[in-house]
Design a protein around this motif. Structure first.
Motif, PDB file in Angstrom:
ATOM      1  N   GLY A 187       0.620  -1.292   0.057  1.00 37.82           N
ATOM      2  CA  GLY A 187       0.045   0.049   0.080  1.00 37.82           C
ATOM      3  C   GLY A 187       0.885   1.223   0.018  1.00 37.82           C
ATOM      4  N   SER A 188       0.141   2.104   0.051  1.00 35.38           N
ATOM      5  CA  SER A 188       0.741   3.745  -0.147  1.00 35.38           C
ATOM      6  C   SER A 188       1.334   4.399   1.359  1.00 35.38           C
ATOM      7  CB  SER A 188      -0.380   4.421  -0.677  1.00 35.38           C
ATOM      8  OG  SER A 188      -1.605   4.839   0.217  1.00 35.38           O
ATOM      9  N   LEU A 189       1.244   3.657   2.551  1.00 35.92           N
ATOM     10  CA  LEU A 189       1.520   4.065   3.367  1.00 35.92           C
ATOM     11  C   LEU A 189       3.259   3.615   3.913  1.00 35.92           C
ATOM     12  CD1 LEU A 189      -0.927   3.308   6.410  1.00 35.92           C
ATOM     13  CD2 LEU A 189      -0.202   5.717   5.451  1.00 35.92           C
ATOM     14  N   LEU A 190       3.659   2.847   2.872  1.00 39.38           N
ATOM     15  CA  LEU A 190       5.320   2.281   2.968  1.00 39.38           C
ATOM     16  C   LEU A 190       6.167   3.369   3.002  1.00 39.38           C
ATOM     17  CD1 LEU A 190       6.625  -0.163   3.380  1.00 39.38           C
ATOM     18  CD2 LEU A 190       6.917  -0.388   0.818  1.00 39.38           C
ATOM     19  N   PRO A 191       6.131   4.359   2.010  1.00 33.80           N
ATOM     20  CA  PRO A 191       6.969   5.433   2.198  1.00 33.80           C
ATOM     21  C   PRO A 191       7.173   6.432   3.641  1.00 33.80           C
ATOM     22  CG  PRO A 191       5.705   5.625   0.090  1.00 33.80           C
ATOM     23  CD  PRO A 191       4.992   4.794   1.229  1.00 33.80           C
ATOM     24  N   TYR A 192       6.062   6.298   4.240  1.00 25.66           N
ATOM     25  CA  TYR A 192       6.046   7.104   5.225  1.00 25.66           C
ATOM     26  C   TYR A 192       6.287   6.407   6.717  1.00 25.66           C
ATOM     27  CZ  TYR A 192       2.862   9.544   2.212  1.00 25.66           C
ATOM     28  OH  TYR A 192       2.688  10.202   1.152  1.00 25.66           O
ATOM     29  N   ALA A 193       6.528   5.056   6.389  1.00 28.02           N
ATOM     30  CA  ALA A 193       7.063   4.262   7.733  1.00 28.02           C
ATOM     31  C   ALA A 193       8.404   4.440   7.892  1.00 28.02           C
ATOM     32  CB  ALA A 193       6.933   2.619   7.117  1.00 28.02           C
ATOM     33  N   ASP A 194       8.555   4.382   9.330  1.00 26.95           N
ATOM     34  CA  ASP A 194      10.198   4.406   9.817  1.00 26.95           C
ATOM     35  C   ASP A 194      10.343   2.816   9.899  1.00 26.95           C
ATOM     36  OD1 ASP A 194      10.346   7.418  10.512  1.00 26.95           O
ATOM     37  OD2 ASP A 194       8.396   6.770  11.699  1.00 26.95           O
ATOM     38  N   ARG A 195       9.626   2.158  10.055  1.00 29.03           N
ATOM     39  CA  ARG A 195       9.901   0.593  10.648  1.00 29.03           C
ATOM     40  C   ARG A 195       8.883  -0.125   9.935  1.00 29.03           C
ATOM     41  NH1 ARG A 195      13.842  -0.627  13.892  1.00 29.03           N
ATOM     42  NH2 ARG A 195      13.896  -2.915  14.526  1.00 29.03           N
ATOM     43  N   VAL A 196       9.526  -1.399   9.554  1.00 31.53           N
ATOM     44  CA  VAL A 196       8.240  -2.424   9.052  1.00 31.53           C
ATOM     45  C   VAL A 196       8.388  -3.713   9.808  1.00 31.53           C
ATOM     46  CG1 VAL A 196       7.603  -3.739   6.971  1.00 31.53           C
ATOM     47  CG2 VAL A 196       8.525  -1.384   6.694  1.00 31.53           C
ATOM     48  N   VAL A 197       7.461  -4.170  10.223  1.00 27.91           N
ATOM     49  CA  VAL A 197       7.342  -5.543  10.829  1.00 27.91           C
ATOM     50  C   VAL A 197       6.311  -6.356   9.839  1.00 27.91           C
ATOM     51  CG1 VAL A 197       6.450  -6.854  12.821  1.00 27.91           C
ATOM     52  CG2 VAL A 197       7.322  -4.554  13.226  1.00 27.91           C
ATOM     53  N   VAL A 198       6.892  -7.855   9.542  1.00 23.95           N
ATOM     54  CA  VAL A 198       6.193  -8.673   8.866  1.00 23.95           C
ATOM     55  C   VAL A 198       5.713  -9.681   9.613  1.00 23.95           C
ATOM     56  CG1 VAL A 198       5.802  -9.778   6.784  1.00 23.95           C
ATOM     57  CG2 VAL A 198       7.085  -7.874   6.723  1.00 23.95           C
ATOM     58  N   MET A 199       4.335 -10.012   9.843  1.00 25.87           N
ATOM     59  CA  MET A 199       3.906 -11.345  10.477  1.00 25.87           C
ATOM     60  C   MET A 199       3.495 -12.257   9.444  1.00 25.87           C
ATOM     61  SD  MET A 199       1.846  -9.947  13.510  1.00 25.87           S
ATOM     62  CE  MET A 199       1.531 -11.609  14.200  1.00 25.87           C
ATOM     63  N   ASN A 200       3.522 -13.607   9.650  1.00 25.50           N
ATOM     64  CA  ASN A 200       3.200 -14.586   8.934  1.00 25.50           C
ATOM     65  C   ASN A 200       2.693 -15.944   9.898  1.00 25.50           C
ATOM     66  OD1 ASN A 200       2.159 -15.847   6.716  1.00 25.50           O
ATOM     67  ND2 ASN A 200       3.931 -16.941   6.165  1.00 25.50           N
ATOM     68  N   GLU A 201       1.465 -16.438   9.858  1.00 31.06           N
ATOM     69  CA  GLU A 201       1.117 -17.437  10.494  1.00 31.06           C
ATOM     70  C   GLU A 201       1.421 -17.369  12.279  1.00 31.06           C
ATOM     71  OE1 GLU A 201       2.304 -21.198   8.659  1.00 31.06           O
ATOM     72  OE2 GLU A 201       1.168 -20.864   6.902  1.00 31.06           O
TER      73      GLU A 201
END
Ligand code: ATP
Length: 227
Positions: A187-201
């Motif tokens: 999505g379009s919020l990515l450029p404004y993120a300082d940090r990214v956390v990805v979850m799966n299962e």
């Protein structure tokens, strides 16, 4: 210093383990929580805001969300995936109700201006479009001046114009707040993120700065092109 500290959090729904030992430190700024449907994002956010019981420990500004719930919740604003309460209340009534609930003095005009909904003073909440509801709910949280905002898929029901307005509100906010936003797409919020956390299962599969996340995507893309 971490504003939200999550340590070894497990959540089970009648035998199904939805969170398998989540440990995260969330600092000031905008953290984007990504993951496919069913990854456990909503479950984690509900644990953070104290709506679900869980095993492990979560602290907001040092306060334990289960054992010191009243203190922890003082800092928190939560926007659920679908804002569907208050259907029959008028917009100005909701602002007044929220003021009393939070024991703060909210100005109705100010909240409606923030949401760009000045014309909707007497409209019932149930009559607003999805985008208007999201903006209204976010404006309420903003005007309440809460330092920690937890937003569950806030963009999912918005049209492109609604998304742009919502992004604009978030952009202005993020400098002095801790904002955790979930999304099932980049999505379009990515450029404004300082940090990214990805979850799966039910697990965290990535936790890092935006640059690290982007270079990881880049590496994967390069690998794909080579094959
Ligand atoms: P979505 O984007 O679809 O909301 P999500 O990443 O937020 O996905 P969760 O809603 O947290 O995921 O769900 C995680 C897992 O837990 C899913 O497999 C879901 O079916 C299950 N689950 C969620 N709530 C319950 C419940 N009340 N009872 C049983 N299982 C549940």
């Amino acid at each position: 210093m971490a504003v939200i500290e999550i340590e070894e959090v497990y959540k089970e729904y009648e035998g199904f383990v939805a969170l398998k030992g989540i440990t995260l430190s969330i600092k000031k700024g905008l953290t984007l929580l990504l993951g496919p449907n069913g990854a456990g994002k909503t479950t984690l956010l509900k644990c953070i805001v104290g709506l679900l019981n869980f095993e492990g420990e979560i602290r907001i500004m040092g306060y334990d969300v289960l054992r010191e719930a009243v203190k922890a919740k003082n800092f928190l604003g939560y926007l659920p995936q679908k804002v569907s309460i208050y259907e029959n209340m008028k917009c100005y009534e909701i602002v007044k109700f929220f003021s009393e609930l939070r024991k703060i003095d909210l100005d109705v005009e100010e909240v409606l201006k923030l949401a760009e909904l000045e014309e909707e003073y007497h409209s019932k909440f149930g009559e607003l479009s999805g985008g208007m509801r999201q903006r209204f709910a976010l404006a309420l949280l903003l005007a309440s001046d809460l330092p920690v905002l937890i937003l569950d898929e806030p963009m999912s029901n918005l049209d492109p114009m609604g998304r742009r307005r919502f992004e604009g509100m978030l952009r202005e906010l993020k400098s002095d707040k801790t904002i955790l936003v979930s999304s099932h797409s980049l999505g379009s919020l990515l450029p404004y993120a300082d940090r990214v956390v990805v979850m799966n299962e039910g697990e965290v599969v990535f936790d890092g700065e935006l640059d690290q996340f982007l270079s990881m995507l880049d590496e994967k893309f390069k690998a794909h092109v080579k094959t």
